[in-house]
Design a protein around this motif. Structure first.
Motif, PDB file in Angstrom:
ATOM      1  N   ARG A 109       0.832  -1.206   0.000  1.00  0.00           N
ATOM      2  CA  ARG A 109       0.000   0.000   0.000  1.00  0.00           C
ATOM      3  C   ARG A 109       0.871   1.263   0.000  1.00  0.00           C
ATOM      4  O   ARG A 109       0.773   2.090   0.889  1.00  0.00           O
ATOM      5  CB  ARG A 109      -0.912   0.028   1.239  1.00  0.00           C
ATOM      6  CG  ARG A 109      -1.859  -1.157   1.355  1.00  0.00           C
ATOM      7  CD  ARG A 109      -3.086  -0.944   0.485  1.00  0.00           C
ATOM      8  NE  ARG A 109      -4.020  -2.050   0.562  1.00  0.00           N
ATOM      9  CZ  ARG A 109      -4.110  -3.019  -0.356  1.00  0.00           C
ATOM     10  NH1 ARG A 109      -3.329  -3.024  -1.398  1.00  0.00           N
ATOM     11  NH2 ARG A 109      -5.002  -3.977  -0.240  1.00  0.00           N
ATOM     12  N   VAL A 156      -9.537   1.437   2.766  1.00  0.00           N
ATOM     13  CA  VAL A 156     -10.012   0.361   3.634  1.00  0.00           C
ATOM     14  C   VAL A 156     -11.437   0.030   3.222  1.00  0.00           C
ATOM     15  O   VAL A 156     -12.380   0.755   3.523  1.00  0.00           O
ATOM     16  CB  VAL A 156      -9.933   0.756   5.126  1.00  0.00           C
ATOM     17  CG1 VAL A 156      -9.984  -0.507   5.979  1.00  0.00           C
ATOM     18  CG2 VAL A 156      -8.653   1.515   5.431  1.00  0.00           C
ATOM     19  N   LEU A 157     -11.544  -1.053   2.482  1.00  0.00           N
ATOM     20  CA  LEU A 157     -12.821  -1.398   1.865  1.00  0.00           C
ATOM     21  C   LEU A 157     -13.409  -2.668   2.482  1.00  0.00           C
ATOM     22  O   LEU A 157     -14.621  -2.836   2.527  1.00  0.00           O
ATOM     23  CB  LEU A 157     -12.629  -1.587   0.350  1.00  0.00           C
ATOM     24  CG  LEU A 157     -11.855  -0.447  -0.349  1.00  0.00           C
ATOM     25  CD1 LEU A 157     -11.623  -0.767  -1.817  1.00  0.00           C
ATOM     26  CD2 LEU A 157     -12.589   0.878  -0.223  1.00  0.00           C
ATOM     27  N   VAL A 158     -12.535  -3.546   2.953  1.00  0.00           N
ATOM     28  CA  VAL A 158     -13.003  -4.844   3.456  1.00  0.00           C
ATOM     29  C   VAL A 158     -13.589  -4.679   4.854  1.00  0.00           C
ATOM     30  O   VAL A 158     -13.107  -3.882   5.661  1.00  0.00           O
ATOM     31  CB  VAL A 158     -11.838  -5.853   3.432  1.00  0.00           C
ATOM     32  CG1 VAL A 158     -12.148  -7.083   4.273  1.00  0.00           C
ATOM     33  CG2 VAL A 158     -11.571  -6.265   1.995  1.00  0.00           C
ATOM     34  N   ARG A 164     -19.991 -15.061   8.609  1.00  0.00           N
ATOM     35  CA  ARG A 164     -20.279 -14.724   7.211  1.00  0.00           C
ATOM     36  C   ARG A 164     -21.575 -15.364   6.691  1.00  0.00           C
ATOM     37  O   ARG A 164     -21.955 -15.113   5.541  1.00  0.00           O
ATOM     38  CB  ARG A 164     -19.110 -15.145   6.315  1.00  0.00           C
ATOM     39  CG  ARG A 164     -17.770 -14.450   6.596  1.00  0.00           C
ATOM     40  CD  ARG A 164     -17.852 -12.990   6.315  1.00  0.00           C
ATOM     41  NE  ARG A 164     -16.544 -12.355   6.156  1.00  0.00           N
ATOM     42  CZ  ARG A 164     -16.297 -11.107   6.513  1.00  0.00           C
ATOM     43  NH1 ARG A 164     -17.237 -10.375   7.066  1.00  0.00           N
ATOM     44  NH2 ARG A 164     -15.113 -10.579   6.318  1.00  0.00           N
ATOM     45  N   ARG A 173     -19.963 -10.129  -1.764  1.00  0.00           N
ATOM     46  CA  ARG A 173     -20.773 -11.031  -2.582  1.00  0.00           C
ATOM     47  C   ARG A 173     -20.782 -10.489  -4.000  1.00  0.00           C
ATOM     48  O   ARG A 173     -21.798 -10.483  -4.669  1.00  0.00           O
ATOM     49  CB  ARG A 173     -22.205 -11.095  -2.038  1.00  0.00           C
ATOM     50  CG  ARG A 173     -22.315 -11.790  -0.714  1.00  0.00           C
ATOM     51  CD  ARG A 173     -22.147 -13.306  -0.870  1.00  0.00           C
ATOM     52  NE  ARG A 173     -22.238 -13.952   0.425  1.00  0.00           N
ATOM     53  CZ  ARG A 173     -21.312 -14.764   0.915  1.00  0.00           C
ATOM     54  NH1 ARG A 173     -20.231 -15.020   0.232  1.00  0.00           N
ATOM     55  NH2 ARG A 173     -21.475 -15.327   2.089  1.00  0.00           N
ATOM     56  N   VAL A 211      -8.934  -4.777   6.800  1.00  0.00           N
ATOM     57  CA  VAL A 211      -7.664  -4.708   7.492  1.00  0.00           C
ATOM     58  C   VAL A 211      -6.959  -3.463   6.943  1.00  0.00           C
ATOM     59  O   VAL A 211      -6.554  -3.514   5.797  1.00  0.00           O
ATOM     60  CB  VAL A 211      -6.810  -5.945   7.128  1.00  0.00           C
ATOM     61  CG1 VAL A 211      -5.529  -6.027   7.908  1.00  0.00           C
ATOM     62  CG2 VAL A 211      -7.633  -7.222   7.102  1.00  0.00           C
ATOM     63  N   ASP A 276      -0.678  -3.334   9.564  1.00  0.00           N
ATOM     64  CA  ASP A 276      -2.113  -3.549   9.330  1.00  0.00           C
ATOM     65  C   ASP A 276      -2.864  -3.265  10.633  1.00  0.00           C
ATOM     66  O   ASP A 276      -2.369  -3.582  11.710  1.00  0.00           O
ATOM     67  CB  ASP A 276      -2.381  -5.005   8.929  1.00  0.00           C
ATOM     68  CG  ASP A 276      -1.473  -5.465   7.803  1.00  0.00           C
ATOM     69  OD1 ASP A 276      -1.521  -4.845   6.725  1.00  0.00           O
ATOM     70  OD2 ASP A 276      -0.694  -6.423   8.016  1.00  0.00           O
ATOM     71  N   ASN A 468      -5.089  -9.975  -0.672  1.00  0.00           N
ATOM     72  CA  ASN A 468      -5.373  -8.540  -0.739  1.00  0.00           C
ATOM     73  C   ASN A 468      -6.107  -8.215  -2.026  1.00  0.00           C
ATOM     74  O   ASN A 468      -5.802  -8.743  -3.081  1.00  0.00           O
ATOM     75  CB  ASN A 468      -4.078  -7.730  -0.572  1.00  0.00           C
ATOM     76  CG  ASN A 468      -3.457  -7.304  -1.873  1.00  0.00           C
ATOM     77  OD1 ASN A 468      -3.795  -6.259  -2.409  1.00  0.00           O
ATOM     78  ND2 ASN A 468      -2.554  -8.110  -2.394  1.00  0.00           N
ATOM     79  N   ALA A 469      -7.091  -7.341  -1.907  1.00  0.00           N
ATOM     80  CA  ALA A 469      -7.893  -6.907  -3.053  1.00  0.00           C
ATOM     81  C   ALA A 469      -8.491  -8.101  -3.805  1.00  0.00           C
ATOM     82  O   ALA A 469      -8.327  -8.220  -5.010  1.00  0.00           O
ATOM     83  CB  ALA A 469      -7.065  -6.035  -3.984  1.00  0.00           C
ATOM     84  N   PRO A 471      -9.433 -12.406  -2.859  1.00  0.00           N
ATOM     85  CA  PRO A 471      -8.725 -13.691  -2.932  1.00  0.00           C
ATOM     86  C   PRO A 471      -9.058 -14.430  -4.223  1.00  0.00           C
ATOM     87  O   PRO A 471     -10.001 -14.069  -4.933  1.00  0.00           O
ATOM     88  CB  PRO A 471      -9.250 -14.447  -1.704  1.00  0.00           C
ATOM     89  CG  PRO A 471     -10.541 -13.809  -1.361  1.00  0.00           C
ATOM     90  CD  PRO A 471     -10.518 -12.402  -1.881  1.00  0.00           C
ATOM     91  N   LEU A 474     -12.659 -15.284  -5.563  1.00  0.00           N
ATOM     92  CA  LEU A 474     -13.429 -14.146  -6.089  1.00  0.00           C
ATOM     93  C   LEU A 474     -12.881 -13.673  -7.431  1.00  0.00           C
ATOM     94  O   LEU A 474     -13.638 -13.226  -8.299  1.00  0.00           O
ATOM     95  CB  LEU A 474     -13.445 -13.010  -5.066  1.00  0.00           C
ATOM     96  CG  LEU A 474     -14.557 -13.161  -4.022  1.00  0.00           C
ATOM     97  CD1 LEU A 474     -14.267 -12.326  -2.794  1.00  0.00           C
ATOM     98  CD2 LEU A 474     -15.890 -12.743  -4.602  1.00  0.00           C
TER      99      LEU A 474
END
Ligand SMILES: Cc1cc2nc3c(=O)[nH]c(=O)nc-3n(C[C@H](O)[C@H](O)[C@H](O)COP(=O)(O)OP(=O)(O)OC[C@H]3O[C@@H](n4cnc5c(N)ncnc54)[C@H](O)[C@@H]3O)c2cc1C
Length: 501
Positions: A109, A156-158, A164, A173, A211, A276, A468-469, A471, A474
């Motif tokens: 980052r 920080v998006l997650v 879950r 999703r 994270v 992190d 990151n960004a 897995p 996905l």
């Protein structure tokens, strides 16, 4: 005009960057508030690494990589450049390559990654304008502000990890239509970031994010919630907030880098790391001009498009890192004199192939880049996704290759103090020398390889590269949904006589 003579009013030195972090932020390490993140062993080393990059903005040899002259003739950071042409993409990539090489690719980052998220919103500005014109106008304004203030920060998006199987905590999703439809929306969780109050001046947000890499080490952060079924309007956000805002508590994980470590014993780990953190938001005020979306779930659904530039950065960094790995592999072979063994050469070739494959994906994603409707040159999504998937899947094998090339060398490593000992040091020199290298030099190379492949610091990087960004599962979903196979399907149908769809 001579480039070096241009006043650098929009640039910072490393020291100015460090000073900007002494701002009363609430950062905790092992239950204690850190009084000054620039001086703490868990966070200070990583800040020093970025401070050096800030200094390089002023160095005549590197300033054209890190900065450019804007339309007003002012020197500004390339990190905040909006790419309008393929040439701009190349200019940005030169910066990514430079930072990746300076940091050996272990900074996931660095300061040119987060800017690509607001730039991604600029790439789809008309969609933001259509739904939320009053906030859409903030996007370009913020990019201009952040560039002129030479801002560094995390995206920080997650969302925090909890059960879950509950819709409200379902995690991303993005393409998971089948699973997503089984989950009912509308449940609430205290973890999901949400608006708790709105005033004329702005909004108040509460909840948490994870994270956040470099959250403790940057100036401002970009926040959003990933798309999930039933995302409520108050949970639908794209915004930015200063890291020292009252109500933000930043909780660091255990450090994997010890700045007191000897630079000879740990050439990489001793430099510092990107930390992190878990982020707790308790009624945090966000000024109106910092909001890009509030209230429209469809704008959060744009995640995949908005972060494409950031994903291109991640692939470019990995390609630059893989090239360094090819160099590292050759250094090992030369130090051990194993280059004449065909089996050893084939391991090096595997590393080279990895580097070349990633580079090819980067170049192809730029070659196939297209202008968005809002005039931003955006890399090709399928090349990127396929490249990122390749990078993730083969990364552990490449680390394994480097370890294998070293043989016992990764374990028979000794400290600088051993080499200073009058008897032991002499014996190590006599008995453990390399090819064209003294024992101490060969040992230094092995210490370096240890740090990038095997140490706890390398372990954290391995985890980072893996998930990151998005897995791999996905990314596979993304490829499945976005790569158009229709022409090829139709070719086969036509050729063998199946009905055309
Ligand atoms: C070192 C490190 C640094 C990070 N830094 C940042 C950062 O700076 N900013 C940021 O926003 N995030 C960051 N992340 C978070 C990272 O993006 C997430 O870990 C990743 O996207 C996976 O999400 P999750 O951890 O919530 O996985 P979870 O949702 O908890 O799922 C666990 C696993 O289940 C599988 N899975 C879950 N959902 C699906 C699905 N729908 N389809 C298929 N498989 C699925 C995946 O294998 C996933 O890894 C970081 C992570 C690490 C490890």
């Amino acid at each position: 005009m001579e480039k070096t003579q241009v006043a650098a009013k929009y640039l910072k030195t490393g020291e100015m960057f460090k000073e900007s972090l002494r701002d009363g932020r609430n950062v905790f390490y092992q239950g204690e508030l850190i009084p000054d993140v620039t001086a703490h062993p868990a966070t200070g080393g990583g800040i020093d690494i970025m401070a050096k990059i800030y200094d390089a903005q002023h160095n005549p040899e590197t300033q054209d990589t890190l900065t450019y002259l804007n339309s007003e003739g002012e020197r500004v950071s390339t990190a905040w450049m909006i790419p309008r042409t393929k040439e701009d993409l190349k200019t940005r990539r030169a910066l990514t390559d430079y930072i990746a090489r300076e940091t050996f690719g272990v900074f996931g980052r660095p300061f040119d990654l987060m800017p690509l998220v607001p730039v991604g919103m600029a790439a789809y500005l008309s969609k933001f304008r259509e739904k939320r014109p009053e906030y859409a106008q903030n996007v370009l304004h913020y990019i201009d502000y952040a560039q002129k203030n030479n801002i560094l920060g995390p995206e920080v998006l997650v969302d925090p990890q909890n059960d879950r199987s509950k819709a409200a905590a379902a995690g991303a999703r993005l393409f998971d239509v089948e699973l997503g439809s089984k989950l009912k929306g509308g449940e609430s969780t205290p973890a999901l970031l949400r608006v708790v109050k709105e005033t004329e001046e702005g909004i108040y947000i509460s909840g948490a994010k994870a994270v956040g890499s470099i959250s403790s080490q940057g100036n401002e952060m970009v926040l959003s919630n990933l798309m999930r079924p039933g995302l409520l309007p108050e949970e639908s956000l794209w915004l930015t907030v200063p890291i020292n805002s009252p109500g933000i508590h930043i909780v660091c994980r255990e450090t994997v880098s010890v700045d007191s470590a000897n630079a000879y014993d740990h050439p990489i780990k001793s430099r510092g790391e990107e930390m992190d953190s878990f982020l707790i938001f308790d009624n945090v005020f966000v000024e109106k001009w910092r909001i890009f979306n509030y209230g429209v779930p469809e704008l959060n659904e744009l995640y995949g498009s908005v972060v494409l530039g950031a994903h291109w950065h991640i692939l470019s960094r990995l390609a630059a890192k893989a090239e360094l790995y090819a160099g590292a592999a050759q250094l090992i072979v030369e130090a051990l004199g194993t280059g004449q063994i065909p089996g050893v050469r084939s391991i090096v070739s595997d590393v080279i192939q990895y580097a070349q494959t990633l580079r090819a994906y980067v170049l192809a994603s730029e070659e196939l880049a297209q202008l968005t409707d809002d005039g931003v040159m955006w890399p090709d999504v399928n090349m990127l996704t396929a490249g990122r998937l390749h990078g993730i899947i083969h990364y552990p094998k490449i680390i394994h290759n480097l370890q294998e090339l070293c043989g016992q060398g990764l374990v028979m490593r000794f400290s600088e103090k051993d080499y200073e000992h009058p008897y032991i040091g002499g014996k190590l020199e006599e008995l453990l020398f390399g090819r064209g290298l003294t024992s101490k030099q060969k040992n230094l190379l092995m210490n370096f390889i240890w740090d990038i492949t095997t140490d706890s610091h390398a372990g954290r990087i391995g985890l980072f590269e893996n998930v990151n960004a998005l897995p791999a599962p996905l990314l596979r979903e993304r490829l499945y949904h976005e790569y158009d196979r229709t022409p090829f399907m139709n070719h086969i149908r036509k050729s063998i006589g199946l009905p055309l769809a």
